[in-house]
Design an enzyme around this catalytic site. Sequence first.
Site, PDB file in Angstrom:
ATOM      1  N   LYS A 155       0.846  -1.207   0.000  1.00 27.32           N
ATOM      2  CA  LYS A 155       0.000   0.000   0.000  1.00 27.32           C
ATOM      3  C   LYS A 155       0.881   1.257   0.000  1.00 27.32           C
ATOM      4  O   LYS A 155       0.621   2.216  -0.721  1.00 27.32           O
ATOM      5  CB  LYS A 155      -0.954  -0.030   1.206  1.00 27.32           C
ATOM      6  CG  LYS A 155      -2.051  -1.094   1.039  1.00 27.32           C
ATOM      7  CD  LYS A 155      -2.830  -1.420   2.307  1.00 27.32           C
ATOM      8  CE  LYS A 155      -3.738  -2.623   2.038  1.00 27.32           C
ATOM      9  NZ  LYS A 155      -4.531  -3.063   3.188  1.00 27.32           N
ATOM     10  N   GLN A 214      -4.996  -1.684   9.330  1.00 23.46           N
ATOM     11  CA  GLN A 214      -4.885  -3.042   8.791  1.00 23.46           C
ATOM     12  C   GLN A 214      -5.466  -4.069   9.765  1.00 23.46           C
ATOM     13  O   GLN A 214      -5.163  -4.040  10.959  1.00 23.46           O
ATOM     14  CB  GLN A 214      -3.403  -3.347   8.503  1.00 23.46           C
ATOM     15  CG  GLN A 214      -3.148  -4.638   7.763  1.00 23.46           C
ATOM     16  CD  GLN A 214      -3.659  -4.643   6.335  1.00 23.46           C
ATOM     17  OE1 GLN A 214      -3.746  -3.616   5.682  1.00 23.46           O
ATOM     18  NE2 GLN A 214      -4.025  -5.813   5.837  1.00 23.46           N
ATOM     19  N   ASP A 258     -11.399   2.181   3.412  1.00 24.35           N
ATOM     20  CA  ASP A 258     -11.745   0.756   3.339  1.00 24.35           C
ATOM     21  C   ASP A 258     -13.245   0.569   3.131  1.00 24.35           C
ATOM     22  O   ASP A 258     -13.694  -0.523   2.807  1.00 24.35           O
ATOM     23  CB  ASP A 258     -11.378   0.069   4.666  1.00 24.35           C
ATOM     24  CG  ASP A 258     -10.040  -0.653   4.622  1.00 24.35           C
ATOM     25  OD1 ASP A 258      -9.703  -1.203   3.565  1.00 24.35           O
ATOM     26  OD2 ASP A 258      -9.358  -0.663   5.665  1.00 24.35           O
TER      27      ASP A 258
HETATM   28  N1  GUN Z   1      -6.947  -7.209   6.081  1.00 20.79           N
HETATM   29  C1  GUN Z   1      -7.225  -8.021   5.037  1.00 20.79           C
HETATM   30  N2  GUN Z   1      -7.858  -7.337   4.054  1.00 20.79           N
HETATM   31  C2  GUN Z   1      -7.971  -6.065   4.487  1.00 20.79           C
HETATM   32  C3  GUN Z   1      -8.525  -4.885   3.919  1.00 20.79           C
HETATM   33  O1  GUN Z   1      -9.065  -4.868   2.808  1.00 20.79           O
HETATM   34  N3  GUN Z   1      -8.444  -3.776   4.695  1.00 20.79           N
HETATM   35  C4  GUN Z   1      -7.876  -3.779   5.925  1.00 20.79           C
HETATM   36  N4  GUN Z   1      -7.872  -2.637   6.616  1.00 20.79           N
HETATM   37  N5  GUN Z   1      -7.363  -4.841   6.474  1.00 20.79           N
HETATM   38  C5  GUN Z   1      -7.403  -5.988   5.765  1.00 20.79           C
END
Ligand code: GUN
Length: 281
Positions: A52, A96, A119
Amino acid sequence: MAQIISGKVISAAVKDRIKAEVQELKQKGITPGLAVIIVGNDPASEVYVASKERACAELSMYSEKYALPEQTTEEDLLKLVNELNNRDEIHGILCQLPLPKHINEKTILDAISPLKDVDAFHPQNVGKIMIGDYDFLPCTPAGIMEMLKYSYIDPSGKHCVVIGRSNIVGKPMAMLMLHANATVTICHSKTTNLKEITKQADILVAAVGRANFVTADMVKPGAVVIDVGMNRPNGKLCGDVNFSEVEPIASAITPVPGGVGPMTISMLMQNTLAAARLKLK
Ligand code: GUN
């Protein structure tokens, strides 16, 4: 032989578009900024967070990473979220998941400002998605819709079967397919006649979290198969679909790696850009 829907190729095209739009926004004095929070040392999460950050740099966006120790308290994490909610140069906040067990995920996700919720996990944004009036779409389902669009696959009138009912993928996926006029069935661990249902799918989305779960006998010949799986049963990344069995009978299929994964990150960048654009309103 199925058409291979490459997330690598499509996400590169999406990123090129976003990059140009970031430059336009910068000329108006706004640099999209993303804050990424990771708590603890989950190796998979560390890999996702690094990609990211890389994507932000590639697109000339601003990013900040907060790598917090496993023993961080819920109170301290909430304090950080509130600080980021109030910072002008931060347009998107991503925490996350999973979080350590002593932290209530819902409390944290609900504390992120809905206007910075890249998200799309906040209840307000989830509700807006249900209605079809949204600022942000959840990254993985949005990435899948983008892949279908780039591949000229129109879900309208098709039967889409989603295996998995998570809040992150399965449920919002079903909703986006519904908005695209598909007839939608959601299957899950308590579904009794799974194979009979998946065999009816024109578009089959596997979001189960079990390596090689979808086998050839579960797939209708000519179906479009989307693999959301990110499993590492013996260290090597593999999807939820048994690719070598299913690829010969599908009309189109996404690989793992190089499928849905790269799209998810591009959609996060798109949401960060959208969050920054909210400043123009
Ligand atoms: N953990 C696994 N997939 C995701 C996601 O799409 N967003 C976040 N914040 N954590 C994750």
